[in-house]
Design a protein around this motif. Structure first.
Motif, PDB file in Angstrom:
ATOM      1  N   TYR A 354       1.018  -1.518  -0.057  1.00  9.31           N
ATOM      2  CA  TYR A 354       0.396   0.203  -0.057  1.00  9.31           C
ATOM      3  C   TYR A 354       0.768   1.383  -0.164  1.00  9.31           C
ATOM      4  O   TYR A 354       0.420   2.470  -1.035  1.00  9.31           O
ATOM      5  N   ASP A 355       1.478   1.348   0.966  1.00 12.37           N
ATOM      6  CA  ASP A 355       2.602   2.242   0.495  1.00 12.37           C
ATOM      7  C   ASP A 355       3.579   2.544  -0.177  1.00 12.37           C
ATOM      8  O   ASP A 355       3.537   3.862  -1.524  1.00 12.37           O
ATOM      9  N   ASN A 356       3.724   0.949  -1.416  1.00 10.36           N
ATOM     10  CA  ASN A 356       4.423   2.027  -3.036  1.00 10.36           C
ATOM     11  C   ASN A 356       3.690   2.324  -3.183  1.00 10.36           C
ATOM     12  O   ASN A 356       4.404   2.849  -4.439  1.00 10.36           O
ATOM     13  N   VAL A 357       2.543   2.685  -3.166  1.00 14.19           N
ATOM     14  CA  VAL A 357       1.016   2.945  -4.374  1.00 14.19           C
ATOM     15  C   VAL A 357       1.476   4.010  -3.619  1.00 14.19           C
ATOM     16  O   VAL A 357       1.565   4.761  -5.065  1.00 14.19           O
ATOM     17  N   ARG A 358       1.764   4.286  -2.567  1.00 11.43           N
ATOM     18  CA  ARG A 358       1.293   6.412  -2.520  1.00 11.43           C
ATOM     19  C   ARG A 358      -0.098   6.327  -3.660  1.00 11.43           C
ATOM     20  O   ARG A 358      -0.039   7.249  -3.637  1.00 11.43           O
ATOM     21  N   ALA A 359      -0.884   5.967  -2.254  1.00 10.79           N
ATOM     22  CA  ALA A 359      -2.207   6.269  -3.423  1.00 10.79           C
ATOM     23  C   ALA A 359      -2.610   7.247  -1.774  1.00 10.79           C
ATOM     24  O   ALA A 359      -3.930   7.548  -0.914  1.00 10.79           O
ATOM     25  N   THR A 360      -2.591   8.368  -2.329  1.00 13.29           N
ATOM     26  CA  THR A 360      -3.194   9.548  -0.975  1.00 13.29           C
ATOM     27  C   THR A 360      -4.024   9.670  -1.091  1.00 13.29           C
ATOM     28  O   THR A 360      -5.500   9.996  -2.635  1.00 13.29           O
ATOM     29  N   GLU A 384       0.710  -4.481  -4.741  1.00 15.39           N
ATOM     30  CA  GLU A 384       0.272  -3.589  -5.424  1.00 15.39           C
ATOM     31  C   GLU A 384      -0.336  -3.079  -6.451  1.00 15.39           C
ATOM     32  O   GLU A 384      -1.272  -2.029  -6.288  1.00 15.39           O
ATOM     33  N   ASN A 385      -0.440  -4.164  -7.486  1.00 14.74           N
ATOM     34  CA  ASN A 385      -1.365  -4.171  -8.526  1.00 14.74           C
ATOM     35  C   ASN A 385      -3.120  -3.765  -7.852  1.00 14.74           C
ATOM     36  O   ASN A 385      -3.556  -3.371  -8.750  1.00 14.74           O
ATOM     37  N   LEU A 386      -3.589  -4.834  -6.897  1.00  9.90           N
ATOM     38  CA  LEU A 386      -4.303  -4.905  -6.731  1.00  9.90           C
ATOM     39  C   LEU A 386      -4.889  -3.394  -6.009  1.00  9.90           C
ATOM     40  O   LEU A 386      -5.527  -2.998  -6.035  1.00  9.90           O
ATOM     41  N   VAL A 387      -4.000  -3.306  -5.272  1.00 10.32           N
ATOM     42  CA  VAL A 387      -4.429  -1.968  -4.592  1.00 10.32           C
ATOM     43  C   VAL A 387      -4.689  -0.702  -5.491  1.00 10.32           C
ATOM     44  O   VAL A 387      -5.324   0.289  -5.723  1.00 10.32           O
ATOM     45  N   ARG A 388      -3.339  -1.019  -6.714  1.00 11.32           N
ATOM     46  CA  ARG A 388      -3.666   0.265  -8.334  1.00 11.32           C
ATOM     47  C   ARG A 388      -5.432   0.076  -8.643  1.00 11.32           C
ATOM     48  O   ARG A 388      -5.722   0.538  -9.260  1.00 11.32           O
ATOM     49  N   ASN A 389      -5.617  -1.608  -8.610  1.00 13.74           N
ATOM     50  CA  ASN A 389      -6.771  -1.472  -9.501  1.00 13.74           C
ATOM     51  C   ASN A 389      -8.027  -1.076  -8.824  1.00 13.74           C
ATOM     52  O   ASN A 389      -9.065  -0.585  -8.981  1.00 13.74           O
ATOM     53  N   ALA A 390      -8.147  -0.944  -6.830  1.00 17.58           N
ATOM     54  CA  ALA A 390      -8.490  -0.564  -6.090  1.00 17.58           C
ATOM     55  C   ALA A 390      -8.990   1.242  -6.498  1.00 17.58           C
ATOM     56  O   ALA A 390     -10.243   1.611  -6.501  1.00 17.58           O
ATOM     57  N   VAL A 391      -7.620   1.604  -6.697  1.00 12.90           N
ATOM     58  CA  VAL A 391      -7.406   2.992  -7.143  1.00 12.90           C
ATOM     59  C   VAL A 391      -8.236   3.717  -8.082  1.00 12.90           C
ATOM     60  O   VAL A 391      -8.633   4.714  -8.019  1.00 12.90           O
ATOM     61  N   GLU A 392      -7.946   3.022  -9.322  1.00 14.40           N
ATOM     62  CA  GLU A 392      -8.143   3.359 -10.305  1.00 14.40           C
ATOM     63  C   GLU A 392      -9.386   3.355 -11.112  1.00 14.40           C
ATOM     64  O   GLU A 392     -10.085   4.022 -11.391  1.00 14.40           O
ATOM     65  N   HIS A 393     -10.485   2.398 -10.165  1.00 13.46           N
ATOM     66  CA  HIS A 393     -11.271   2.210 -10.558  1.00 13.46           C
ATOM     67  C   HIS A 393     -12.310   2.790  -9.382  1.00 13.46           C
ATOM     68  O   HIS A 393     -13.442   3.137  -9.779  1.00 13.46           O
ATOM     69  N   GLY A 394     -12.186   2.629  -7.569  1.00  7.97           N
ATOM     70  CA  GLY A 394     -12.553   3.303  -7.287  1.00  7.97           C
ATOM     71  C   GLY A 394     -12.643   4.196  -6.512  1.00  7.97           C
ATOM     72  O   GLY A 394     -13.143   5.560  -6.089  1.00  7.97           O
ATOM     73  N   GLY A 395     -12.236   5.193  -7.420  1.00  3.90           N
ATOM     74  CA  GLY A 395     -11.384   6.995  -7.074  1.00  3.90           C
ATOM     75  C   GLY A 395      -9.723   7.364  -5.951  1.00  3.90           C
ATOM     76  O   GLY A 395     -10.080   6.195  -5.109  1.00  3.90           O
ATOM     77  N   SER A 396      -9.693   8.281  -6.013  1.00  3.64           N
ATOM     78  CA  SER A 396      -8.306   8.287  -4.686  1.00  3.64           C
ATOM     79  C   SER A 396      -8.591   7.960  -3.437  1.00  3.64           C
ATOM     80  O   SER A 396      -8.102   8.038  -2.374  1.00  3.64           O
ATOM     81  N   ASP A 397     -10.166   8.139  -3.045  1.00  2.00           N
ATOM     82  CA  ASP A 397     -10.393   8.372  -1.813  1.00  2.00           C
ATOM     83  C   ASP A 397     -10.804   6.737  -1.105  1.00  2.00           C
ATOM     84  O   ASP A 397     -11.973   7.124  -0.338  1.00  2.00           O
ATOM     85  N   ASP A 414     -12.688  -3.331  -1.388  1.00  2.00           N
ATOM     86  CA  ASP A 414     -13.006  -2.069  -1.510  1.00  2.00           C
ATOM     87  C   ASP A 414     -14.009  -1.284  -1.464  1.00  2.00           C
ATOM     88  O   ASP A 414     -15.308  -2.472  -1.604  1.00  2.00           O
ATOM     89  N   ASP A 415     -14.565  -0.619  -0.879  1.00  2.00           N
ATOM     90  CA  ASP A 415     -16.109  -0.201  -1.321  1.00  2.00           C
ATOM     91  C   ASP A 415     -16.152   1.433  -2.768  1.00  2.00           C
ATOM     92  O   ASP A 415     -17.089   1.760  -3.143  1.00  2.00           O
ATOM     93  N   GLY A 416     -15.499   0.595  -3.654  1.00  3.18           N
ATOM     94  CA  GLY A 416     -16.236   0.492  -5.138  1.00  3.18           C
ATOM     95  C   GLY A 416     -16.686   0.753  -6.112  1.00  3.18           C
ATOM     96  O   GLY A 416     -17.546  -0.241  -5.442  1.00  3.18           O
TER      97      GLY A 416
END
Length: 476
Positions: A354-360, A384-397, A414-416
């Motif tokens: 999660y820290d590596n992705v830096r999903a602020t 890391e790829n699962l976290v990126r997938n969540a941010v990409e489809h669920g938004g920055s928050d 995630d809650d996306g």
């Protein structure tokens, strides 16, 4: 309880009172014995010949007197041996003549018994008859089993073998050994461990270790090189399964050996291809990043001098291209085998990823942890790829939750917006994406890493309607 099989005995003697007396004594001594009598060798031959043509009347053992006027017991023995070299034949005579004994042995007699005039010898004769017949039957069963095995394995190109627990005896082998090892089967039978001389020096110690472990009752799988000749070397694979009795003692070692040279060549070619692909991808990534860095720096300088949505759009595109380069590099390395495994805490791997992705703006909640036997580097890449997938489809928050499955394994959800059911069977396909900015590589890489560990990866829906990824492991 299964009763012991009957034994058909032919007793030949021209002394009819003695013939009837001994027949009665033998059948009284053992109800397994059925005794047919003949007062002349010719009649005995008729009974014996009829038995050979009728399996139900087959003679299992012959008991014969020596002194008969028409034909001696040794002469009758020679006649029998011309058609059956193995049927137990006991010469029962009232003389201990060394010449007779010598002739009988030369003719192939099974045993030579001196008739006592007073003592009832039925117990001794029954013991000998049963012993010889059961030995012959066991040998016949072994031969039948071997014939069936040879028939079964004649259609395979693998070597099927059976050794004694300490490798001191070769109990069975089919005809595929010599074509594979370049060693005559007769040589192997004479010295059951002589096949070790055909194994490459660098692999012999490893094979000997596998043999010791098999003798101790552990199934073995070992790959090694065989120097079939000075000019020919093969790669082979041997599988060994110890056969145990009811007490857990090893009674036999059964195995298969096959040629895997083609597979080894393919593996080597694949490794070389992967290395070339990695080198190519690294070179392309390096060459692309240089102009991208220049473009990124100049656009940022321009953005400081003048605000423009177009400059912001250009910066977003450069950031996306940088992400694509990372994914292409990861995809190029995807053919790598999973490295050495070691225990790693799921919680630590998840936080690092999660820290590596830096999903602020996003959040991560970990509800439980478990130790995983894994390649930490590759598994971190998957998370890391699962976290990126969540941010990409669920938004920055987006809110991400990770934890341990009750049945063994871990999950990341995630809650996306989630993944529609009709898309779930395709999300791990390479190049498949529902996002206009997605590469379709991220989840494909996750799938390869998870399955490379021997685990299962499933996708479903979280309690909040978002995406839920479950990793079923053998370690959790």
């Amino acid at each position: 309880m299964t009763s012991e099989p009957d034994i058909e005995v032919l007793y030949v003697n021209d002394d009819e009172p003695q013939l009837e007396l001994l027949r009665t004594q033998l059948t009284d001594e053992s109800d397994r014995l059925h005794v047919r009598t003949a007062a002349t060798p010719d009649r005995g031959w008729e009974i014996f010949a009829d038995g050979r043509s009728d399996a139900d009347a087959d003679i299992d053992c012959i008991l014969c007197d020596y002194h008969m006027p028409a034909q001696t017991g040794v002469e009758f023995l020679r006649r029998v041996r011309e058609v059956d070299p193995d049927v137990p034949f006991l010469l029962f005579t009232n003389t201990g003549d060394e010449t007779v004994a010598s002739r009988a042995i030369e003719a192939g007699v099974t045993d030579y018994v001196i008739q006592e005039t007073v003592e009832n010898q039925a117990p001794l004769l029954v013991q000998k008859i049963v012993t010889y017949v059961e030995h012959r039957r066991s040998q016949q069963e072994i031969e039948r089993t071997n014939d069936r095995l040879r028939e079964i394995v004649s259609v395979t190109d693998q070597v099927l073998w059976v050794f004694a627990p300490d490798w001191s005896e070769l109990r069975f082998i089919n005809d595929r050994h010599e074509p594979l090892f370049g060693q005559p089967t007769s040589e192997l039978r004479a010295d059951p461990t002589s096949f070790l001389e055909r194994i490459h020096d660098g692999d012999r110690a490893r094979v000997e270790q596998a043999m010791r472990r098999a003798s101790e009752g552990e199934p073995q799988l070992v790959e090694y090189r065989v120097d079939k000749s000075e000019a020919v070397q093969l790669w082979v694979e041997s599988r060994c399964k110890p056969v145990l009795d009811d007490d857990g003692t090893v009674v036999s070692l059964v195995g298969l050996t096959r040629d895997i040279s083609d597979r080894k060549v393919y593996q080597q070619d694949l490794l070389e291809t992967i290395e070339q692909l990695e080198e190519f991808a690294s070179t392309v990534a390096h060459d692309l990043r240089n102009p991208l860095n220049i473009a990124n720096g100049n656009i940022r300088l321009a953005a400081k001098e003048q605000e423009s949505e177009r400059l912001d759009t250009a910066l977003d595109a450069i950031t996306r291209m940088d992400t694509l380069i990372d994914e292409i590099l990861a995809l190029a390395k995807e053919g790598d085998t999973i490295g050495d495994r070691q225990p790693a805490a799921f919680e630590e791997l998840m936080r690092e990823s999660y820290d590596n992705v830096r999903a602020t703006g996003s959040s991560l909640e970990i509800t439980g942890s478990v130790s995983l036997e894994c390649d930490p580097t590759r598994l971190t890449e998957a998370f890391e790829n699962l976290v990126r997938n969540a941010v990409e489809h669920g938004g920055s928050d987006v809110a991400i939750t990770a934890g341990v499955l009750d049945g063994g394994g871990v999950f990341i959800e995630d809650d996306g917006p989630g993944i529609p059911p009709e898309h779930r069977e395709h999300v791990f396909d390479r190049g498949y994406t529902t996002s206009k900015d997605g590469s379709g590589f991220g989840l494909a890489i996750v799938d390869r890493i998870v399955t490379g560990h021997g685990w299962d990866l499933d996708v479903g829906e979280s309690a909040s309607g978002g995406a839920r990824f479950e990793i079923q492991t053998a370690d959790a």
